[in-house]
Design an enzyme around this catalytic site. Structure first.
Site, PDB file in Angstrom:
ATOM      1  N   HIS A  59      40.641  12.113  35.675  1.00  0.00           N
ATOM      2  CA  HIS A  59      39.704  12.757  34.740  1.00  0.00           C
ATOM      3  C   HIS A  59      40.037  14.210  34.394  1.00  0.00           C
ATOM      4  CE1 HIS A  59      37.990  14.586  38.373  1.00  0.00           C
ATOM      5  NE2 HIS A  59      37.487  15.496  37.567  1.00  0.00           N
TER       6      HIS A  59
HETATM    7  C1  UD1 Z   1      33.726  18.539  34.888  1.00  0.00           C
HETATM    8  C2  UD1 Z   1      34.267  19.759  35.617  1.00  0.00           C
HETATM    9  C3  UD1 Z   1      35.369  19.331  36.564  1.00  0.00           C
HETATM   10  C4  UD1 Z   1      34.907  18.236  37.503  1.00  0.00           C
HETATM   11  C5  UD1 Z   1      34.306  17.091  36.711  1.00  0.00           C
HETATM   12  C6  UD1 Z   1      33.681  16.122  37.672  1.00  0.00           C
HETATM   13  C7  UD1 Z   1      34.183  21.816  34.278  1.00  0.00           C
HETATM   14  C8  UD1 Z   1      34.992  22.787  33.515  1.00  0.00           C
HETATM   15  N1  UD1 Z   1      34.846  20.701  34.684  1.00  0.00           N
HETATM   16  O1  UD1 Z   1      34.781  18.007  34.122  1.00  0.00           O
HETATM   17  O2  UD1 Z   1      35.769  20.436  37.365  1.00  0.00           O
HETATM   18  O3  UD1 Z   1      36.004  17.768  38.242  1.00  0.00           O
HETATM   19  O4  UD1 Z   1      33.272  17.594  35.844  1.00  0.00           O
HETATM   20  O5  UD1 Z   1      33.499  14.874  37.125  1.00  0.00           O
HETATM   21  O6  UD1 Z   1      33.028  22.039  34.536  1.00  0.00           O
HETATM   22  N2  UD1 Z   1      31.023  12.938  29.273  1.00  0.00           N
HETATM   23  C9  UD1 Z   1      30.266  11.837  29.003  1.00  0.00           C
HETATM   24  N3  UD1 Z   1      29.141  11.644  29.754  1.00  0.00           N
HETATM   25  C10 UD1 Z   1      28.756  12.483  30.746  1.00  0.00           C
HETATM   26  C11 UD1 Z   1      29.535  13.602  30.989  1.00  0.00           C
HETATM   27  C12 UD1 Z   1      30.670  13.825  30.263  1.00  0.00           C
HETATM   28  O7  UD1 Z   1      30.564  11.049  28.123  1.00  0.00           O
HETATM   29  O8  UD1 Z   1      27.713  12.220  31.390  1.00  0.00           O
HETATM   30  C13 UD1 Z   1      32.272  13.142  28.484  1.00  0.00           C
HETATM   31  C14 UD1 Z   1      32.045  13.952  27.211  1.00  0.00           C
HETATM   32  O9  UD1 Z   1      32.882  13.424  26.220  1.00  0.00           O
HETATM   33  C15 UD1 Z   1      32.550  15.321  27.611  1.00  0.00           C
HETATM   34  C16 UD1 Z   1      33.656  14.991  28.589  1.00  0.00           C
HETATM   35  O10 UD1 Z   1      33.219  13.830  29.288  1.00  0.00           O
HETATM   36  O11 UD1 Z   1      32.990  16.088  26.529  1.00  0.00           O
HETATM   37  C17 UD1 Z   1      33.942  16.099  29.591  1.00  0.00           C
HETATM   38  O12 UD1 Z   1      32.763  16.470  30.298  1.00  0.00           O
HETATM   39  P1  UD1 Z   1      32.619  17.928  30.936  1.00  0.00           P
HETATM   40  O13 UD1 Z   1      31.406  18.001  31.758  1.00  0.00           O
HETATM   41  O14 UD1 Z   1      32.796  18.959  29.885  1.00  0.00           O
HETATM   42  O15 UD1 Z   1      33.888  18.051  31.841  1.00  0.00           O
HETATM   43  P2  UD1 Z   1      34.482  17.041  32.926  1.00  0.00           P
HETATM   44  O16 UD1 Z   1      35.801  16.589  32.440  1.00  0.00           O
HETATM   45  O17 UD1 Z   1      33.465  16.026  33.277  1.00  0.00           O
HETATM   46  N1  UDP Z   2      32.658   9.195  42.486  1.00  0.00           N
HETATM   47  C1  UDP Z   2      31.692   8.199  42.329  1.00  0.00           C
HETATM   48  N2  UDP Z   2      31.923   7.218  41.409  1.00  0.00           N
HETATM   49  C2  UDP Z   2      33.056   7.165  40.657  1.00  0.00           C
HETATM   50  C3  UDP Z   2      34.028   8.180  40.825  1.00  0.00           C
HETATM   51  C4  UDP Z   2      33.801   9.192  41.746  1.00  0.00           C
HETATM   52  O1  UDP Z   2      30.668   8.220  43.010  1.00  0.00           O
HETATM   53  O2  UDP Z   2      33.184   6.233  39.840  1.00  0.00           O
HETATM   54  C5  UDP Z   2      32.422  10.272  43.460  1.00  0.00           C
HETATM   55  C6  UDP Z   2      33.490  10.417  44.505  1.00  0.00           C
HETATM   56  O3  UDP Z   2      33.244   9.541  45.579  1.00  0.00           O
HETATM   57  C7  UDP Z   2      33.362  11.886  44.888  1.00  0.00           C
HETATM   58  C8  UDP Z   2      32.951  12.544  43.605  1.00  0.00           C
HETATM   59  O4  UDP Z   2      32.445  11.510  42.767  1.00  0.00           O
HETATM   60  O5  UDP Z   2      32.330  12.064  45.847  1.00  0.00           O
HETATM   61  C9  UDP Z   2      34.119  13.192  42.938  1.00  0.00           C
HETATM   62  O6  UDP Z   2      33.770  13.588  41.646  1.00  0.00           O
HETATM   63  P1  UDP Z   2      34.826  13.778  40.482  1.00  0.00           P
HETATM   64  O7  UDP Z   2      36.060  13.059  40.784  1.00  0.00           O
HETATM   65  O8  UDP Z   2      34.119  13.462  39.216  1.00  0.00           O
HETATM   66  O9  UDP Z   2      35.040  15.370  40.474  1.00  0.00           O
HETATM   67  P2  UDP Z   2      35.893  16.399  41.340  1.00  0.00           P
HETATM   68  O10 UDP Z   2      35.668  16.122  42.775  1.00  0.00           O
HETATM   69  O11 UDP Z   2      37.307  16.261  40.924  1.00  0.00           O
HETATM   70  O12 UDP Z   2      35.371  17.718  40.897  1.00  0.00           O
END
Ligand code: UD1
Ligand code: UDP
Length: 382
Positions: free
Chosen positions: A219
């Site tokens: 992601h």
């Molecule tokens: C964010 C965090 C990242 C973390 C990740 C965990 C920042 C800069 N990044 O990244 O550090 O590892 O969360 O998962 O804060 N979207 C959906 N539904 C949702 C949420 C997001 O469709 O409920 C899609 C949207 O298209 C959005 C994209 O995901 O534009 C990115 O979401 P965003 O929260 O901006 O960043 P993440 O990549 O999720």
């Molecule tokens: N996770 C989850 N379901 C999923 C993918 C991840 O519950 O389908 C959990 C995972 O076990 C961990 C956390 O989400 O506890 C990690 O989040 P993510 O990978 O989105 O973000 P990051 O840790 O890289 O910030």
């Protein structure tokens, strides 16, 4: 009563917050009052709601519903909302987790209003400022009053950035206190592992057998948004699934799902979607994720949290990034940093599946990090 305002927003923060909320509910209900603010950074049911129910996290008192946007707009909307709530609630501490835009917004709003900031998961560094998370975590650490690092490396990073390990109370933004206290995510894994065994049916639903599949998550923005990297990652997945005849389960973040067709070559996209060993599924709940991790033969991921959980469950891990904040797991030879490079990834798969006697010494604490943090918050009441 000690009043905390906890800010959550992204999936991993909701998960991390469960550990502190549980410690408060079970041991400090008479001493600590926690108010929860959800920024709304993540909003899909399977990225947010599902965790509250399953992990018994109290309903957020506030939800800013900021949703998705550019970094500037998203963070700005959060700062505006958080500032209003800080002025209204006047908490003793502002609790922030990790390194997302929700963390950054909380740090800026809290520090400017002179609310002591508590950073949980402090000190982690990739030493790569092209990552938005690196900017968020450095900013947050440097305006925090109490900094709780999960690992020794994180604690040492803080010292090398000028934090003093011998500060005396009262602690302030200019006289912060740093701790090495273990990882609240390890607390959660210990706590929820048994419940997951009883409740999750995910292996049956996906028709996979224990120790006979690879779990993969992708992601990071630099992996999803760069077609060269994304093609290299999925080429590697295609190669491993075919050459080793092993099922690969990919619970894909919505960011990745949305961009897959656009950024993968048409031929690779079709091959991936139609491959009998490659199963792309929606994000799963935490209990299902625990079961998928625990029963996998190997984990491939660019997630910060999933790298650690691989280690908690003693699984070899291929890190789909050019570096990691969790240096220890690479030094212990249970994980390999392979970047988005097909040769490295397929090589790492062979190497890790052949490595005998992997050792996973405890490096993330003893499962009591949240208890430790609560006690320190009470002890250092400002
Ligand atoms: C964010 C965090 C990242 C973390 C990740 C965990 C920042 C800069 N990044 O990244 O550090 O590892 O969360 O998962 O804060 N979207 C959906 N539904 C949702 C949420 C997001 O469709 O409920 C899609 C949207 O298209 C959005 C994209 O995901 O534009 C990115 O979401 P965003 O929260 O901006 O960043 P993440 O990549 O999720
Ligand atoms: N996770 C989850 N379901 C999923 C993918 C991840 O519950 O389908 C959990 C995972 O076990 C961990 C956390 O989400 O506890 C990690 O989040 P993510 O990978 O989105 O973000 P990051 O840790 O890289 O910030």
């Amino acid at each position: 009563m000690l009043k905390l305002l906890t800010i959550i927003g992204a999936r991993p923060q909701i998960i991390k917050a469960a550990a502190l909320s549980r410690a408060i509910r079970d041991h400090f209900a008479d001493t600590i009052n926690e108010v929860i603010l959800h920024t709304g950074q993540h909003y899909d049911n399977n990225m947010s709601r599902v965790f509250f129910k399953e992990m018994e996290i109290p309903e957020p008192d506030y939800n800013l519903h900021v949703g998705s946007d550019s970094h500037g707009k998203q963070t700005a909307q959060m700062i505006i909302g958080i500032e209003d709530i800080l002025l209204k609630e006047k908490p003793d501490y502002l609790i922030l987790y990790g390194d997302t835009n929700s963390t950054l917004a909380g740090a800026v709003a809290g520090a400017k209003l002179h609310v002591p900031v508590v950073h949980i998961e402090a000190g982690l560094r990739s030493h790569n400022k092209n990552m938005p998370e690196e900017i968020n975590r450095i900013t947050c650490d440097h305006v925090s009053t109490l900094l709780f690092s999960p690992t020794k490396t994180g604690y040492n990073n803080l010292i090398s950035e000028g934090f003093n390990k011998d500060t005396k109370s009262p602690f302030t933004i200019d006289n912060p206190r740093i701790y090495h206290c273990g990882d609240v995510m390890f607390d959660n894994t210990m706590f929820f592992s048994g419940k997951a065994e009883k409740r999750s049916k995910i292996l049956r639903i996906l028709h996979v057998k224990p120790l006979n599949y690879v779990l993969c998550t992708i992601h990071r923005d630099n992996n999803t948004d760069d077609p060269v990297r994304l093609n290299a990652l999925f080429n590697s997945i295609y190669n491993i699934a075919g050459e080793h005849d092993i099922p690969i389960i990919l619970p894909l973040h919505p960011r990745t799902t949305k961009i897959l067709r656009q950024n993968l070559s048409g031929k690779l996209y079709d091959s991936i979607i139609n491959h009998p060993n490659i199963n792309i599924i929606k994000p799963v709940s935490f209990l299902d994720m625990i079961i998928l991790e625990k029963n996998s033969s190997l984990i491939m991921t660019d997630s910060g949290g999933v790298q650690k959980e691989a280690y908690f469950f003693q699984k070899p891990c291929i890190i789909l990034r050019s570096e990691t904040e969790w240096k220890e797991i690479v030094e212990n030879r249970t994980a390999i940093v392979a970047d988005a490079n097909k040769k490295n990834i397929t090589g790492a798969y062979k190497e890790l599946t052949n490595r005998k006697n992997l050792h996973f010494p405890p490096i993330f604490g003893d499962g009591n990090a949240a208890m430790f943090i609560c006690k320190e918050l009470i002890r250092n009441r400002i």
